[in-house]
Write a protein that holds these residues in place. Structure first.
Motif, PDB file in Angstrom:
ATOM      1  N   LEU A 151      -2.223  10.752   6.340  1.00 35.75           N
ATOM      2  CA  LEU A 151      -0.865  10.334   5.970  1.00 35.75           C
ATOM      3  C   LEU A 151      -0.575   8.918   6.447  1.00 35.75           C
ATOM      4  O   LEU A 151       0.009   8.109   5.710  1.00 35.75           O
ATOM      5  N   VAL A 152      -0.980   8.606   7.697  1.00 35.46           N
ATOM      6  CA  VAL A 152      -0.766   7.258   8.217  1.00 35.46           C
ATOM      7  C   VAL A 152      -1.524   6.231   7.382  1.00 35.46           C
ATOM      8  O   VAL A 152      -0.997   5.161   7.037  1.00 35.46           O
ATOM      9  N   GLN A 153      -2.764   6.578   7.029  1.00 36.88           N
ATOM     10  CA  GLN A 153      -3.582   5.665   6.237  1.00 36.88           C
ATOM     11  C   GLN A 153      -2.990   5.483   4.840  1.00 36.88           C
ATOM     12  O   GLN A 153      -2.995   4.362   4.302  1.00 36.88           O
ATOM     13  N   ALA A 154      -2.501   6.579   4.256  1.00 32.94           N
ATOM     14  CA  ALA A 154      -1.889   6.488   2.926  1.00 32.94           C
ATOM     15  C   ALA A 154      -0.647   5.603   2.967  1.00 32.94           C
ATOM     16  O   ALA A 154      -0.412   4.785   2.065  1.00 32.94           O
ATOM     17  N   ARG A 155       0.169   5.768   4.006  1.00 30.18           N
ATOM     18  CA  ARG A 155       1.372   4.921   4.162  1.00 30.18           C
ATOM     19  C   ARG A 155       0.978   3.460   4.312  1.00 30.18           C
ATOM     20  O   ARG A 155       1.592   2.569   3.696  1.00 30.18           O
ATOM     21  N   ARG A 156      -0.024   3.197   5.115  1.00 27.47           N
ATOM     22  CA  ARG A 156      -0.478   1.817   5.324  1.00 27.47           C
ATOM     23  C   ARG A 156      -0.962   1.202   4.021  1.00 27.47           C
ATOM     24  O   ARG A 156      -0.604   0.054   3.684  1.00 27.47           O
ATOM     25  N   THR A 157      -1.764   1.957   3.268  1.00 24.27           N
ATOM     26  CA  THR A 157      -2.282   1.448   1.992  1.00 24.27           C
ATOM     27  C   THR A 157      -1.152   1.124   1.024  1.00 24.27           C
ATOM     28  O   THR A 157      -1.166   0.095   0.338  1.00 24.27           O
ATOM     29  N   LEU A 158      -0.141   2.003   0.972  1.00 25.48           N
ATOM     30  CA  LEU A 158       0.987   1.797   0.068  1.00 25.48           C
ATOM     31  C   LEU A 158       1.764   0.537   0.435  1.00 25.48           C
ATOM     32  O   LEU A 158       2.127  -0.265  -0.439  1.00 25.48           O
ATOM     33  N   ILE A 159       2.021   0.336   1.739  1.00 25.24           N
ATOM     34  CA  ILE A 159       2.786  -0.837   2.172  1.00 25.24           C
ATOM     35  C   ILE A 159       2.015  -2.119   1.884  1.00 25.24           C
ATOM     36  O   ILE A 159       2.582  -3.120   1.402  1.00 25.24           O
ATOM     37  N   LEU A 160       0.703  -2.125   2.163  1.00 19.60           N
ATOM     38  CA  LEU A 160      -0.101  -3.308   1.911  1.00 19.60           C
ATOM     39  C   LEU A 160      -0.141  -3.657   0.426  1.00 19.60           C
ATOM     40  O   LEU A 160      -0.043  -4.835   0.046  1.00 19.60           O
ATOM     41  N   ARG A 161      -0.281  -2.637  -0.407  1.00 21.79           N
ATOM     42  CA  ARG A 161      -0.320  -2.888  -1.859  1.00 21.79           C
ATOM     43  C   ARG A 161       1.029  -3.412  -2.352  1.00 21.79           C
ATOM     44  O   ARG A 161       1.083  -4.324  -3.193  1.00 21.79           O
ATOM     45  N   LEU A 162       2.110  -2.839  -1.838  1.00 14.99           N
ATOM     46  CA  LEU A 162       3.441  -3.275  -2.252  1.00 14.99           C
ATOM     47  C   LEU A 162       3.688  -4.729  -1.813  1.00 14.99           C
ATOM     48  O   LEU A 162       4.239  -5.531  -2.582  1.00 14.99           O
ATOM     49  N   ARG A 163       3.269  -5.076  -0.577  1.00 11.90           N
ATOM     50  CA  ARG A 163       3.451  -6.455  -0.093  1.00 11.90           C
ATOM     51  C   ARG A 163       2.630  -7.423  -0.922  1.00 11.90           C
ATOM     52  O   ARG A 163       3.102  -8.503  -1.302  1.00 11.90           O
ATOM     53  N   ASP A 164       1.398  -7.024  -1.215  1.00 13.87           N
ATOM     54  CA  ASP A 164       0.538  -7.892  -2.014  1.00 13.87           C
ATOM     55  C   ASP A 164       1.110  -8.102  -3.411  1.00 13.87           C
ATOM     56  O   ASP A 164       1.053  -9.209  -3.957  1.00 13.87           O
ATOM     57  N   LYS A 165       1.690  -7.039  -3.958  1.00 10.24           N
ATOM     58  CA  LYS A 165       2.299  -7.141  -5.289  1.00 10.24           C
ATOM     59  C   LYS A 165       3.499  -8.082  -5.278  1.00 10.24           C
ATOM     60  O   LYS A 165       3.689  -8.891  -6.186  1.00 10.24           O
ATOM     61  N   ARG A 166       4.313  -7.988  -4.223  1.00  5.18           N
ATOM     62  CA  ARG A 166       5.499  -8.844  -4.120  1.00  5.18           C
ATOM     63  C   ARG A 166       5.123 -10.312  -3.920  1.00  5.18           C
ATOM     64  O   ARG A 166       5.828 -11.213  -4.368  1.00  5.18           O
ATOM     65  N   PHE A 167       4.002 -10.544  -3.220  1.00  5.34           N
ATOM     66  CA  PHE A 167       3.570 -11.916  -2.990  1.00  5.34           C
ATOM     67  C   PHE A 167       2.934 -12.534  -4.222  1.00  5.34           C
ATOM     68  O   PHE A 167       2.926 -13.757  -4.365  1.00  5.34           O
ATOM     69  N   LYS A 168       2.398 -11.731  -5.126  1.00  4.77           N
ATOM     70  CA  LYS A 168       1.607 -12.267  -6.233  1.00  4.77           C
ATOM     71  C   LYS A 168       2.244 -12.083  -7.602  1.00  4.77           C
ATOM     72  O   LYS A 168       1.713 -12.580  -8.595  1.00  4.77           O
ATOM     73  N   SER A 169       3.368 -11.358  -7.687  1.00  5.07           N
ATOM     74  CA  SER A 169       4.004 -11.132  -8.990  1.00  5.07           C
ATOM     75  C   SER A 169       5.484 -11.458  -8.919  1.00  5.07           C
ATOM     76  O   SER A 169       6.075 -11.533  -7.832  1.00  5.07           O
ATOM     77  N   GLY A 170       6.103 -11.639 -10.065  1.00  2.00           N
ATOM     78  CA  GLY A 170       7.513 -11.993 -10.120  1.00  2.00           C
ATOM     79  C   GLY A 170       7.709 -13.497 -10.106  1.00  2.00           C
ATOM     80  O   GLY A 170       6.754 -14.287 -10.008  1.00  2.00           O
ATOM     81  N   ASP A 171       8.978 -13.941 -10.174  1.00  2.00           N
ATOM     82  CA  ASP A 171       9.253 -15.381 -10.141  1.00  2.00           C
ATOM     83  C   ASP A 171       9.043 -15.908  -8.734  1.00  2.00           C
ATOM     84  O   ASP A 171       9.118 -15.173  -7.739  1.00  2.00           O
ATOM     85  N   ASN A 172       8.814 -17.203  -8.621  1.00  2.00           N
ATOM     86  CA  ASN A 172       8.461 -17.805  -7.346  1.00  2.00           C
ATOM     87  C   ASN A 172       9.593 -17.754  -6.333  1.00  2.00           C
ATOM     88  O   ASN A 172       9.360 -17.714  -5.122  1.00  2.00           O
ATOM     89  N   SER A 173      10.845 -17.776  -6.798  1.00  2.00           N
ATOM     90  CA  SER A 173      11.985 -17.695  -5.874  1.00  2.00           C
ATOM     91  C   SER A 173      12.021 -16.349  -5.170  1.00  2.00           C
ATOM     92  O   SER A 173      12.288 -16.265  -3.964  1.00  2.00           O
ATOM     93  N   THR A 174      11.735 -15.301  -5.908  1.00  2.00           N
ATOM     94  CA  THR A 174      11.698 -13.961  -5.304  1.00  2.00           C
ATOM     95  C   THR A 174      10.521 -13.841  -4.350  1.00  2.00           C
ATOM     96  O   THR A 174      10.627 -13.271  -3.266  1.00  2.00           O
ATOM     97  N   ARG A 175       9.387 -14.437  -4.748  1.00  2.00           N
ATOM     98  CA  ARG A 175       8.206 -14.351  -3.908  1.00  2.00           C
ATOM     99  C   ARG A 175       8.399 -15.054  -2.567  1.00  2.00           C
ATOM    100  O   ARG A 175       8.021 -14.541  -1.520  1.00  2.00           O
ATOM    101  N   ILE A 176       9.037 -16.246  -2.582  1.00  4.38           N
ATOM    102  CA  ILE A 176       9.234 -16.972  -1.324  1.00  4.38           C
ATOM    103  C   ILE A 176      10.231 -16.248  -0.436  1.00  4.38           C
ATOM    104  O   ILE A 176      10.139 -16.300   0.799  1.00  4.38           O
ATOM    105  N   ARG A 177      11.187 -15.538  -1.042  1.00  3.42           N
ATOM    106  CA  ARG A 177      12.148 -14.776  -0.237  1.00  3.42           C
ATOM    107  C   ARG A 177      11.442 -13.654   0.522  1.00  3.42           C
ATOM    108  O   ARG A 177      11.696 -13.434   1.711  1.00  3.42           O
TER     109      ARG A 177
END
Length: 919
Positions: free
Chosen positions: A792-818
């Motif tokens: 469960l801990v590993q699954a939570r960690r994987t989900l958070i890392l994927r979500l952070r990576d997605k936020r850093f690499k997708s969407g408009d640049n203003s949202t990404r820098i925020r």
């Protein structure tokens, strides 16, 4: 009011701040609430504990002590300040009291423990027997006063002065768990109050006033003025603690009132699910932790099969009236049909174990594999010989999903080349078709082998217990006069002829030319044996296997408990006898009758006290039990009488079940086997026949079945195996002859208690007969539990890392820098740097001053800040190049923080806070 800025000569800017205060309209109720919560905590624990048992003590003294200690410590806690020194004096007085009255307290504990044992196990069992009844009230009262004193010290201080749930939980939960551990019901109202108190103090201690910089930071604009956002935690005070208690009680009361006023009726499926959950929770016990977890997970619809073989840990048995097996029989059979899935042979410490794997290194088991005959085949081979007719049948067994891990088999299975064997215990087909197994078998149980006690066995067993006749080759005696002498050359079946000759030569059994001896006499129609060489081969192997049986299946624990059982049944087990079926069944029948007369069948016998032997407690004191009690006791008593026996579990199908089954077009019969047909019985070894089932359970004669508790959609009813219903639970003892032992094989009621009907491997597949101690099973269970948490801990960690990576690499640049700036704030918080006043430029300069060119390149964080502020307030869109630079700075910051952390900090950063990847 405008803010005034004053420029000082030393360059320091001083800014006024406005402080506002509001007069409190109502007096503070914090102390009152805290005192009320303390009283609720003390009262609920004391009333819960006293409501679970029937102690003899001075109620007036205990009540007076409760009010005195509660009032004294609450007043001290409310006064606070220097008055708290009285707590130290009270604690010193408590320990002094313990020291001065230690003997009285210890004796009071013994009285209390005896009462707990009596209530928990519904018996007169006592651990401490040298107690004077006249001292009980005074000593128990002293113990209770002591506990209330300790309760007042801990609860009042850690509820009013320093809210903390740890110590209050340590002094309240264990006394309640004593009862819950042993299945004693707690008063519902006071139990809810206990839970409410624990939740209240937990809420009071875990949330406090303060600010934090987590989440998204920014500004709120009003005209041309910008105000920093503040993220505040709300304070949970004593009022909120009272709110928690009130909420718990109000919800409970309103729910009960609503259901009663509206006459709400749940659907059958909800009722069944609710009942399963309620039963699982009610039966939960740390003494039987693994099985309790299994029951809970099954109640919620998950499969978690924890295997446990400890006896006496279950206080009662409940059935769900669900189908566990679907069985189809080619031809109806008479008598009980046993389907086994587990065999246990070693009894120790209230538990049945497999024989150690080392026992199965005996040469006879190599012979079984080499010559294609196993002990599991003996009943079929010898049964056909005795009856001299083809009584073969075929059975198909399909497991329900809840039993998909088990493999069940009947007795008397023939070896037709597609069967695998687990030592001398279980068997299973090499392949399964969609979860269905099938066997060819000869119906084998005492009921349909009544010829065992008739003339049909007289010849077969005439010399079964005598040494084989060894001929002197030089003797002129006629070979034909020796009726247990066989000639290998006369065996008609070439396959078996070659095997018999090889076995006899390898074991030096040839006495003259090709003649050899075995233990039964040559019958008048010897041609039958010569035409069926498998019977001769089986008898040769059985002669060797008998030694293994008598060496391993007569063991009885050598202790005082078993000595007492042997003494109580000495007139039955100390009888000298041969091993003919007539003598064996006569002794077994007498044991069964005695057990039926002395004991009562019930599905609610209560658990066995942890300090008592399961069999001794059932036979000599409790005298109440179900099939596991009778079968276990019967096996031990049979062994004491010199009859090899072992413990078996599985399912039972009766005549009425077969008659009530569905008749198919090909005249086969299909039976739905419910969970209330699970059963435990004894296996006995009959020389010249092999292992066959034997029934010791009371009232199981001629299908006079004790009532079975089954669960319907609305109420708990009492049903019988057939179509009739009975409410009689008394014990009946009938006058029986020798054949009663045979007809007693009719059985019905049994248990689904996983402690007795589970198997360690799938139907014995791959099993080596190894004994796995209970503590190892518990360790394995703990390992699995920890593994689940890790996943469960590993699954939570994987989900958070994927979500952070997605936020850093997708969407408009203003949202990404925020998102990037927010992530940078979390990383800097690990360095104890927080932007507490919303001055972003000043905060960036401070970060650069202390950590620039150490955790990231010089000017890196100022660059991130400028890009973020430009995007937030000037509507500037960061370029892709800016985003890449910011991402590199953040990666450098995260990696450096990780490298400079110790092991515990690294673990926290990687798995709990998930701020770095840790690669």
């Amino acid at each position: 009011m405008k803010r005034k800025n004053i420029q000082n000569t030393n360059g320091i800017n001083i800014s006024d701040s406005i402080v506002m205060s509001v007069k409190q309209k109502h007096p503070s109720m914090r102390k009152f609430y805290a005192a009320a919560i303390s009283v609720i905590g003390m009262l609920s624990v004391v009333m819960s504990f006293l409501g679970m048992y029937h102690f003899r003590y001075s109620k007036s003294t205990v009540v007076a002590a409760f009010f005195c200690f509660a009032a004294f410590h609450i007043l001290i806690a409310l006064k606070g300040g220097k008055a708290l020194g009285a707590y130290l004096l009270s604690l010193m007085g408590f320990f002094f009291f313990v020291y001065k009255k230690k003997k009285k307290i210890l004796l009071g504990y013994k009285f209390v423990y005896n009462v707990i044992c009596k209530e928990a196990f519904d018996s007169n069992a006592t651990l401490y027997t040298d107690l004077k009844k006249a001292l009980e009230i005074s000593h128990v009262t002293t113990l209770f006063v002591l506990y209330i004193w300790l309760l007042a010290i801990v609860i009042c201080y850690f509820t009013i002065c320093r809210p903390n749930p740890v110590l209050p939980l340590m002094v309240t939960f264990p006394v309640l768990e004593i009862g819950m551990y042993n299945g004693v019901k707690m008063p519902v109202f006071w139990g809810i109050m206990c839970i409410a108190y624990w939740l209240a103090i937990l809420a009071m201690s875990t949330i406090d006033v303060g600010e934090y910089s987590g989440g998204q930071s920014g500004f709120v604009r009003k005209n041309n003025l910008f105000f920093p956002k503040r993220h505040m935690k709300l304070k949970v005070t004593e009022r909120c603690g009272m709110f928690v208690i009130a909420s718990v009680m109000i919800v409970a009361v309103l729910a009960n009132c609503y259901l009663n006023l509206t006459h709400y009726k749940r659907s059958d499926s909800i009722n069944e699910k609710r009942r399963d959950i309620s039963d699982a929770v009610e039966d939960f016990s740390f003494r039987n932790f693994g099985e309790s977890i299994t029951n809970l997970t099954e109640a919620f619809g998950f499969e978690f099969d924890y295997e446990n073989y400890k006896m006496g840990t279950v206080a009662h048995v409940r059935y769900k009236n669900v189908t566990d097996l679907t069985v189809t029989i080619e031809k109806p059979v008479s008598g009980a049909l046993y389907l086994k899935d587990n065999i246990r042979s070693v009894y120790h410490d209230n538990e049945w174990f497999l024989l150690p794997s080392s026992k199965y290194k005996d040469k006879v088991f190599s012979d079984f594999k080499e010559y294609g005959v196993s002990p599991q085949n003996f009943p079929a081979i010898f049964g056909n010989y005795i009856k001299r007719k083809d009584d073969k049948n075929t059975i198909w067994i399909k497991n329900s999903p809840r039993k998909k891990r088990r493999v069940f088999s009947p007795y008397g299975v023939e070896n037709f080349g597609k069967i695998k064997y687990t030592n001398d215990t279980l068997l299973f087909p090499e392949t399964e078709k969609k979860g269905e197994t099938s066997y060819k078998f000869v119906p084998t149980n005492p009921d349909n082998m009544e010829v065992l006690l008739g003339t049909g066995m007289d010849v077969f067993f005439a010399n079964s217990n005598s040494d084989a006749l060894i001929l002197n080759p030089s003797s002129n005696s006629s070979l034909s006069s020796a009726r247990n002498i066989f000639s290998a050359s006369e065996i008609k079946d070439t396959k078996w002829k070659d095997k018999v000759i090889k076995y006899c030569k390898d074991n030096d059994l040839i006495t003259y030319d090709d003649y050899f001896c075995i233990d039964f006499e040559l019958p008048a129609d010897a041609a039958y044996l010569y035409e069926h060489g498998n019977i001769i081969m089986a008898e040769l192997l059985q002669n060797s296997y008998k030694k293994f049986v008598y060496e391993n299946y007569l063991d009885v624990p050598d202790n005082k408990d078993m000595d007492e059982v042997r003494e109580a049944y000495s007139d039955l087990v100390n009888v000298k006898h041969g091993n003919t079926p007539e003598e064996v069944f006569e002794i077994l029948n007498n044991i069964r009758i005695r057990m039926a007369a002395n004991n009562t069948y019930t599905l609610e016998p209560g658990a066995t006290p942890p300090t008592r032997d399961f069999i001794n407690y059932f036979l000599l004191e409790k005298h109440e039990g179900y099939c596991t009690h009778y079968a276990s006791s019967g096996v031990i008593l049979a062994r004491m009488a010199g009859i090899p026996a072992r413990y078996a579990t599985g399912y039972i199908i009766l005549d009425d079940d077969i008659k009530g089954g569905k008749i198919n077009d090909d005249e086969s019969v299909t039976i739905e086997v419910k969970d209330n047909k699970s059963h435990a019985w004894a296996e006995i070894y009959i020389d010249g026949i092999g292992w066959i089932p034997y029934e010791f359970t009371a009232d199981y004669i001629h299908q006079n079945i004790p009532p079975e508790t089954t669960i319907s959609s609305e109420t708990t009813t009492t049903t019988q195996s057939g179509s009739t219903t009975t409410t009689t639970t008394g014990t009946s003892v009938s006058n029986t002859s020798k054949n009663t032992a045979i007809t007693s094989a009719h059985t019905s009621t049994t248990v689904t208690d996983t402690s007795v009907v589970t198997t360690d491997v799938k139907g014995g597949k791959g099993g080596k007969g190894a004994h796995i101690p209970s503590f190892i099973k518990d360790i394995l269970f703990i390992i699995l539990f920890i593994a689940a948490i890790v996943l469960l801990v590993q699954a939570r960690r994987t989900l958070i890392l994927r979500l952070r990576d997605k936020r850093f690499k997708s969407g408009d640049n203003s949202t990404r820098i925020r998102y990037m700036y927010s992530y940078a704030e979390k990383l800097l918080a690990e360095l104890n740097l927080r932007n507490e006043y919303g001055k972003y430029k000043q905060f960036a300069a401070e970060v650069e001053k202390y950590h620039g060119d150490i955790y990231f390149e010089k000017g890196g964080f100022e660059k991130i800040t400028d890009i973020a502020l430009g995007s937030a307030f000037n509507n500037e869109t960061p370029s892709d190049e800016d985003i890449k630079k910011c991402e590199k700075i953040l990666n450098d910051l995260a990696e450096t923080i990780f490298k400079k952390s110790d092991r515990l900090q690294k673990f926290t950063l990687v798995y709990l806070k998930v701020l770095v990847k840790g690669e």
